[in-house]
Scaffold this active site. Sequence first.
Site, mmCIF file in Angstrom:
data_model
loop_
_atom_site.group_PDB
_atom_site.id
_atom_site.type_symbol
_atom_site.label_atom_id
_atom_site.label_comp_id
_atom_site.label_asym_id
_atom_site.label_seq_id
_atom_site.Cartn_x
_atom_site.Cartn_y
_atom_site.Cartn_z
ATOM 1 N N SER A 148 53.132 -18.480 -42.785
ATOM 2 C CA SER A 148 52.027 -19.270 -42.267
ATOM 3 C C SER A 148 52.149 -18.826 -41.540
ATOM 4 O O SER A 148 53.164 -18.559 -40.392
ATOM 5 C CB SER A 148 52.537 -20.343 -42.561
ATOM 6 N N TYR A 161 57.364 -28.718 -41.732
ATOM 7 C CA TYR A 161 56.731 -27.212 -42.608
ATOM 8 C C TYR A 161 56.365 -26.311 -41.769
ATOM 9 O O TYR A 161 57.320 -24.443 -42.012
ATOM 10 C CB TYR A 161 54.913 -27.641 -42.799
#
Length: 258
Positions: A148, A161
């Site tokens: 990501s 995350y």
Amino acid sequence: MIELEVDRPLTSNGKVALVTGAARGIGLGVAAWLIVEGWQVVLADTERERGAKVAKVLGENAWFVAMDVSQESQVVEGVAQVLGQFGRLDALVNNAAIADPHNPPLDSLELAHWNRVMAVNLTGPLLLSKHCAPYLRAHYGAIINITSTRAHQAEADTEAYSASKGGLLALTHALAVSLGPDIRVNAVSPGWIDARDPSARRAAPLSDADHDQHPVGRVGGVEDVAAQVAWLLSASAGFVTGQEFVVDGGMTRKMIYA
């Protein structure tokens, strides 16, 4: 309702790919794209009912296996099922993740939440790579980790995350060195990807402002990520390993001042 479009005649290239987190979103998009390119795709997910339905919709080149990637026993069993069914494995796409980047503020972040995110997002890809490597090596295969852009930049309250994706990016180049030259390992880092089912996108379309803030003029779709993954798995990327490919419409290169 599951809606997919596979409108080209399917041919087989004889290769087998395992895609985790493939019951929906980016994983489903990657699976569908690879099937069109001739791959036999094994979809792995914890969503048994939906995963089985998706595989049925995708057709005979799709096969579903239930798997929690954070549980080594399930990874071992799932990989054994793949080898028992197809006798080979050529590609692994580590996509499964707890995808919501937000968690409670740091002062109330529970260790259990942190550990669960790390177990799925980071330990899972390690376990899959460990147990798939012997079979990938036999066919000079490849591993793609879906990371990501949050590995590089963050919003508030995204510690678990962001850290998991940063760790996965580092794991990518570590695996590339450890597993080379027989296995190539690369990372694809998506930005804003509208990975909702088509019905949800129609019911609540994104705004012009959402699209216009991107230098390319639109929010990404799962096909943007899938196309990058497919190229990295192809012979055309045979000299590429240990690298990160950012698919974000240019957002990480844009200076933003309120």
